[in-house]
Design a protein around this motif. Structure first.
Motif, mmCIF file in Angstrom:
data_model
loop_
_atom_site.group_PDB
_atom_site.id
_atom_site.type_symbol
_atom_site.label_atom_id
_atom_site.label_comp_id
_atom_site.label_asym_id
_atom_site.label_seq_id
_atom_site.Cartn_x
_atom_site.Cartn_y
_atom_site.Cartn_z
ATOM 1 N N GLY A 1 27.119 35.510 32.807
ATOM 2 C CA GLY A 1 28.243 36.363 33.163
ATOM 3 C C GLY A 1 29.003 35.811 34.358
ATOM 4 O O GLY A 1 28.529 34.930 35.068
ATOM 5 N N GLU A 2 30.185 36.345 34.554
ATOM 6 C CA GLU A 2 30.992 35.999 35.723
ATOM 7 C C GLU A 2 31.631 37.276 36.250
ATOM 8 O O GLU A 2 32.318 37.977 35.518
ATOM 9 C CB GLU A 2 32.072 34.986 35.354
ATOM 10 N N TYR A 3 31.365 37.576 37.515
ATOM 11 C CA TYR A 3 31.894 38.775 38.168
ATOM 12 C C TYR A 3 32.786 38.291 39.308
ATOM 13 O O TYR A 3 32.315 37.690 40.268
ATOM 14 C CB TYR A 3 30.746 39.621 38.713
ATOM 15 N N LEU A 4 34.073 38.526 39.177
ATOM 16 C CA LEU A 4 35.050 38.054 40.148
ATOM 17 C C LEU A 4 35.663 39.214 40.920
ATOM 18 O O LEU A 4 35.784 40.320 40.398
ATOM 19 C CB LEU A 4 36.183 37.302 39.435
ATOM 20 N N VAL A 5 36.066 38.935 42.153
ATOM 21 C CA VAL A 5 36.814 39.896 42.948
ATOM 22 C C VAL A 5 38.058 39.213 43.497
ATOM 23 O O VAL A 5 38.077 37.994 43.725
ATOM 24 C CB VAL A 5 35.983 40.487 44.106
ATOM 25 N N ALA A 6 39.096 40.026 43.714
ATOM 26 C CA ALA A 6 40.289 39.580 44.435
ATOM 27 C C ALA A 6 40.165 40.158 45.837
ATOM 28 O O ALA A 6 40.121 41.382 46.006
ATOM 29 C CB ALA A 6 41.545 40.074 43.740
ATOM 30 N N ASP A 7 40.068 39.292 46.827
ATOM 31 C CA ASP A 7 39.723 39.677 48.191
ATOM 32 C C ASP A 7 40.792 39.135 49.148
ATOM 33 O O ASP A 7 41.163 37.966 49.065
ATOM 34 C CB ASP A 7 38.356 39.056 48.503
ATOM 35 N N ASP A 8 41.284 39.991 50.064
ATOM 36 C CA ASP A 8 42.247 39.525 51.061
ATOM 37 C C ASP A 8 41.610 39.374 52.442
ATOM 38 O O ASP A 8 42.299 39.207 53.438
ATOM 39 C CB ASP A 8 43.474 40.428 51.118
ATOM 40 N N GLY A 9 40.291 39.465 52.505
ATOM 41 C CA GLY A 9 39.578 39.366 53.772
ATOM 42 C C GLY A 9 39.320 40.719 54.411
ATOM 43 O O GLY A 9 38.483 40.838 55.302
ATOM 44 N N LYS A 10 40.031 41.747 53.957
ATOM 45 C CA LYS A 10 39.861 43.094 54.487
ATOM 46 C C LYS A 10 39.410 44.079 53.420
ATOM 47 O O LYS A 10 38.739 45.050 53.717
ATOM 48 C CB LYS A 10 41.161 43.600 55.096
ATOM 49 N N ARG A 11 39.800 43.803 52.187
ATOM 50 C CA ARG A 11 39.454 44.717 51.097
ATOM 51 C C ARG A 11 39.465 43.973 49.764
ATOM 52 O O ARG A 11 40.023 42.892 49.646
ATOM 53 C CB ARG A 11 40.423 45.886 51.045
ATOM 54 N N ILE A 12 38.832 44.604 48.787
ATOM 55 C CA ILE A 12 38.851 44.092 47.422
ATOM 56 C C ILE A 12 39.965 44.829 46.688
ATOM 57 O O ILE A 12 39.963 46.058 46.607
ATOM 58 C CB ILE A 12 37.479 44.279 46.747
ATOM 59 N N GLY A 13 40.912 44.067 46.177
ATOM 60 C CA GLY A 13 42.058 44.663 45.492
ATOM 61 C C GLY A 13 41.908 44.716 43.986
ATOM 62 O O GLY A 13 42.668 45.405 43.308
ATOM 63 N N GLY A 14 40.930 43.991 43.448
ATOM 64 C CA GLY A 14 40.718 43.995 42.004
ATOM 65 C C GLY A 14 39.431 43.288 41.653
ATOM 66 O O GLY A 14 38.806 42.632 42.504
ATOM 67 N N MET A 15 39.038 43.432 40.391
ATOM 68 C CA MET A 15 37.804 42.804 39.922
ATOM 69 C C MET A 15 37.905 42.508 38.431
ATOM 70 O O MET A 15 38.698 43.118 37.727
ATOM 71 C CB MET A 15 36.598 43.701 40.193
ATOM 72 N N ALA A 16 37.101 41.555 38.000
ATOM 73 C CA ALA A 16 36.973 41.239 36.579
ATOM 74 C C ALA A 16 35.522 40.856 36.312
ATOM 75 O O ALA A 16 34.901 40.168 37.125
ATOM 76 C CB ALA A 16 37.905 40.096 36.184
ATOM 77 N N PHE A 17 35.018 41.319 35.180
ATOM 78 C CA PHE A 17 33.657 40.958 34.772
ATOM 79 C C PHE A 17 33.676 40.608 33.296
ATOM 80 O O PHE A 17 34.182 41.364 32.465
ATOM 81 C CB PHE A 17 32.681 42.117 35.006
ATOM 82 N N ALA A 18 33.135 39.447 32.975
ATOM 83 C CA ALA A 18 33.007 39.002 31.590
ATOM 84 C C ALA A 18 31.671 38.298 31.426
ATOM 85 O O ALA A 18 31.079 37.819 32.400
ATOM 86 C CB ALA A 18 34.153 38.058 31.206
ATOM 87 N N ALA A 19 31.203 38.235 30.183
ATOM 88 C CA ALA A 19 29.941 37.563 29.882
ATOM 89 C C ALA A 19 29.978 37.073 28.445
ATOM 90 O O ALA A 19 30.692 37.634 27.603
ATOM 91 C CB ALA A 19 28.761 38.513 30.082
#
Length: 165
Positions: free
Chosen positions: A58-76
Motif C-alpha cells: 500500500g501507499e498512504y500519502l499526505v499533503a503537508d505544508d509543515g503546519k497541517r495536513i491538507g489532504g491524503m490519498a491511500f491506495a493498495a
C-alpha cells in the motif's frame, strides 16, 4: 504550499481529524450525520489508519505544508484483481479544496504501483464533484456495487477504472 509525502505514525491523529471533517462535509447530505459517524468510527479510527500506513503493498500519502495536513490519498494493490491497484481514499480538507492538492496527491499515487495496469476506485453516485474529478483524470465507470468499502455495507457506489498503461 503543500508537499506530498508518505504518511507516518505522527500523522495518525491529524489524519483522523482530516478524515472526520472531510467525511462529514462530503457525506452528511447523502447519509446523514449519524451514519457518517458510524462509518468514521469503523473506517477512520486510529488503529485502522495505522494499519493502512503500514500495509505491505500500500501507499498512504499526505499533503503537508509543515503546519497541517491538507489532504491524503491511500491506495493498495488488489488481492483479488490481477495487476490492479485500488484507490481507497482521496480526500482534501474542505477549506483547502480547489487548490491543486487533490491533483498533486493523485499524480503521485498513480506512480506508486509500477506493476499495476489498472487503477480502480469506488465513488458515491451522487458525489458529482468527485465523479467530475475522476472523469477529468481519465477514469470511466465500469460497474456498480451495493457494498462500497466492504462486504454487506449496503452503500451504493460507482466503480471507476483508469488504465495505467
Amino acid at each position: 504550499m503543500f508537499f506530498v509525502r508518505t504518511a507516518n505514525d505522527r500523522d495518525i491523529e491529524p489524519l483522523r481529524a482530516l478524515l472526520t471533517q472531510s467525511f462529514h462535509a462530503t457525506y452528511d447530505r447523502f447519509y446523514g450525520p449519524a451514519k457518517v459517524e458510524e462509518l468514521i468510527s469503523a473506517w477512520h479510527n486510529q488503529a485502522e489508519i495505522k494499519r493502512r500506513i503500514h500495509l505491505k503493498g500500500g501507499e498512504y500519502l499526505v499533503a503537508d505544508d509543515g503546519k497541517r495536513i491538507g489532504g491524503m490519498a491511500f491506495a493498495a494493490m488488489s488481492d483479488k484483481l490481477t495487476k490492479t491497484a485500488i484507490l481507497h481514499q482521496l480526500y482534501v480538507h474542505p477549506d483547502q479544496q480547489r487548490q491543486g492538492i487533490g491533483r498533486d496527491l493523485f499524480a503521485e499515487i498513480e506512480t506508486c504501483f509500477p506493476d499495476a495496469e489498472i487503477l480502480r476506485l469506488e465513488v458515491e453516485p451522487q458525489n458529482e464533484g468527485a465523479i467530475a474529478f475522476y472523469t477529468a483524470h481519465d477514469f470511466a465507470e465500469v460497474d456498480r456495487t451495493r457494498n462500497c468499502g466492504g462486504p454487506d455495507s449496503g452503500i451504493e457506489a460507482l466503480i471507476m477504472e483508469k488504465s495505467l498503461r
